[in-house]
Design an enzyme around this catalytic site. Structure first.
Site, mmCIF file in Angstrom:
data_model
loop_
_atom_site.group_PDB
_atom_site.id
_atom_site.type_symbol
_atom_site.label_atom_id
_atom_site.label_comp_id
_atom_site.label_asym_id
_atom_site.label_seq_id
_atom_site.Cartn_x
_atom_site.Cartn_y
_atom_site.Cartn_z
ATOM 1 C CG HIS A 71 -1.958 1.058 1.218
ATOM 2 N ND1 HIS A 71 -3.210 0.881 1.761
ATOM 3 C CD2 HIS A 71 -1.952 2.325 0.717
ATOM 4 C CE1 HIS A 71 -3.918 1.995 1.599
ATOM 5 N NE2 HIS A 71 -3.166 2.889 0.976
ATOM 6 C CG HIS B 278 -0.811 6.798 -1.798
ATOM 7 N ND1 HIS B 278 -1.997 6.662 -2.489
ATOM 8 C CD2 HIS B 278 -1.054 6.297 -0.556
ATOM 9 C CE1 HIS B 278 -2.923 6.116 -1.701
ATOM 10 N NE2 HIS B 278 -2.369 5.886 -0.517
ATOM 11 N NE ARG C 5 0.887 11.447 -2.809
ATOM 12 C CZ ARG C 5 -0.196 11.070 -2.149
ATOM 13 N NH1 ARG C 5 -1.182 10.422 -2.789
ATOM 14 N NH2 ARG C 5 -0.325 11.311 -0.877
ATOM 15 C CG HIS D 202 -5.636 2.413 5.602
ATOM 16 N ND1 HIS D 202 -6.998 2.408 5.568
ATOM 17 C CD2 HIS D 202 -5.233 3.079 4.481
ATOM 18 C CE1 HIS D 202 -7.403 3.050 4.492
ATOM 19 N NE2 HIS D 202 -6.358 3.464 3.807
ATOM 20 C CG ASP E 17 -1.920 4.876 3.521
ATOM 21 O OD1 ASP E 17 -1.793 5.169 2.312
ATOM 22 O OD2 ASP E 17 -2.848 5.299 4.221
ATOM 23 C CG HIS F 142 0.289 15.019 1.336
ATOM 24 N ND1 HIS F 142 -0.469 15.064 0.194
ATOM 25 C CD2 HIS F 142 -0.277 14.056 2.112
ATOM 26 C CE1 HIS F 142 -1.462 14.181 0.270
ATOM 27 N NE2 HIS F 142 -1.362 13.538 1.426
#
Ligand code: DOR
Ligand code: ZN
Length: 423
Positions: A58, A60, A62, A230, A303, A307
């Site tokens: 899991h 990201h 981006r 999650h 996860d 950002h």
């Protein structure tokens, strides 16, 4: 390239043994208590542990679209720095990975430029809008390993049932981000004492639990495979435990932050403690740890959700949800769970390398002859100070900033190639 790893304490079939390992090309060629072979590189792993590479199902990355936060190059470098050899990339990019052109893009870039293996998770609905089923059939032939609308949650039960039935035709696991929006609303952190104290809108735990109950029932009625992303509350875990007893094909993962932190971490308004699902009170955190130990929770996944600073350095309720996790996962778990004797090292390795591969039918990555040489060498006596220089990810949004954690990743190998070395 031939590499000989000497004298490491190696995790083999659930146990630790002093062994030498010989990597030849992309494979593990030999394992024995003493090997004398010619190699291009000899690594003295005396006093160090050798684990199967971590598999993070899991994450990201981006890319495409949000590459100011992370891209496939930086994301996989950060993964390698965390001892990870395979990651599964979530489709909530721009454009959303809901068709084969996007799947191809991620696969090709990862193959050409990546520092670890990247498996693609396709969107379950078009643009992850929760309205129309995505092109699962073609994406499956292109190699996706699961479908998910992670970050979003299909609200309409009939549409979810159709997705589950359709995915079942291709034996594609569905990964669910469980969140009922009518219950989560504008919630910023877990709804409880801390949210009241801080005056922040609370996120009701029922938002997660209601969807987990719904999707377990849908999976049970169809016989389909369901993987819960999650998981974070004691009640959610009970629902999974009961479903497993009934024979439902349900699995679930937990993040390091839900195992190690509570909503009290939000008391300083640090936006690096803001994520979905939110950090929970102590009894939920404890339930996650207990369920990891008893096997109700199948695996660990980070996860990893990068950002940028300009997004996270904001008032709490304006910052986006999500924290990075690749580079701190193992050392944080080792420091806070293994070293104090709460969870065995063997369980952490099983849950962060073998179990996730099984859940998504990825290649078995045990350390054994003939398998791909995907492994990580860790100095458990070393330490990792988590500061901006340590972090290779483009984004630095971790709650562990400023912490020193026990354990240090020394080398990561993917297909026999060194993808990270702490030289
Ligand atoms: O906190 C989160 N951030 N949770 C998610 O499910 C999505 C993720 C993101 O993509 O930023
Ligand atoms: Zn999610």
């Amino acid at each position: 390239m031939k590499t000989l790893i000497k004298n490491g304490t190696v995790y083999i079939a659930g146990k630790f043994r002093k062994q030498d390992i010989f990597l030849d090309g992309t494979q593990i060629r030999n394992i024995a208590s003493k090997l004398d072979v010619k190699a291009d590189e000899i690594i003295d792993a005396t006093g160090m542990h050798v684990f199967p590479g971590f598999v993070d199902i899991h994450a990201h990355l981006r890319d495409p679209g949000h590459t100011y936060k992370e891209d496939i190059v930086s994301g996989t470098k950060a993964a390698a720095h965390g001892g990870i050899t395979s990651v599964c990339a979530m489709p909530n990019t721009d454009p959303v990975v809901d068709n084969i052109a996007s799947v191809d893009y991620v696969q090709r870039r990862a193959k050409d430029l990546g520092s670890c293996k990247v498996y693609v998770i396709g969107a379950m609905t078009k643009k992850s809008e929760g309205l129309e089923i995505s092109e699962m059939a073609t994406m499956k032939s292109d190699g996706i390993v699961a479908v998910s609308d992670d970050g979003q949650c299909v609200q309409d039960a009939k549409i979810m049932l159709n997705c589950i039935r359709y995915a079942q035709n291709f034996d594609l696991p569905i990964i669910v981000h469980a969140e009922d929006y009518s219950l989560s609303g504008k919630g910023q952190i877990h709804s409880g004492k801390v949210s009241t104290k801080l005056g922040l809108p609370g996120l009701n735990a029922l938002a997660e639990e209601v969807i987990i109950m719904r999707d377990i029932m849908l999976a049970e009625s169809t016989g389909a495979r369901l993987h819960i992303a999650h998981i974070s509350t004691a009640k959610s875990i009970d629902l999974v435990r009961e479903a497993k007893k009934r024979g439902v094909r349900v699995t679930c993962e937990v993040t390091p932050h839900h195992l190690l932190l509570t909503d009290e971490a939000c008391l300083g308004f640090d936006t690096n403690t803001k994520m979905k699902p939110p950090l929970r009170p102590e009894h939920d955190r404890q339930a996650c740890v207990d369920a990891l130990i008893d096997g109700t929770i199948d695996c660990i996944a980070t996860d990893h959700a990068p950002h940028a600073d300009f997004e996270k350095i904001k008032e709490f309720d304006h910052a986006p949800f999500g924290v990075i996790g690749f580079e701190t996962a193992f050392v944080a778990l080792y420091h806070h769970l293994v070293k104090p004797g709460i969870v065995s090292l063997e369980r952490i390795i099983e849950a962060y390398s073998q179990a996730p591969a099984r859940i998504l039918d990825l290649p078995n990555n045990e350390i054994k002859k003939g398998n791909a040489a995907d492994l990580t060498i860790v100095d458990l006596n070393g330490e990792s100070t988590i500061d901006e220089d340590f972090i290779l990810s483009k984004s630095k949004n971790t709650p562990w900033l400023g912490h020193t954690l026990s354990g240090r990743i020394k080398y990561t190998f993917v297909d026999g190639r060194i993808t990270f070395a702490d030289r």
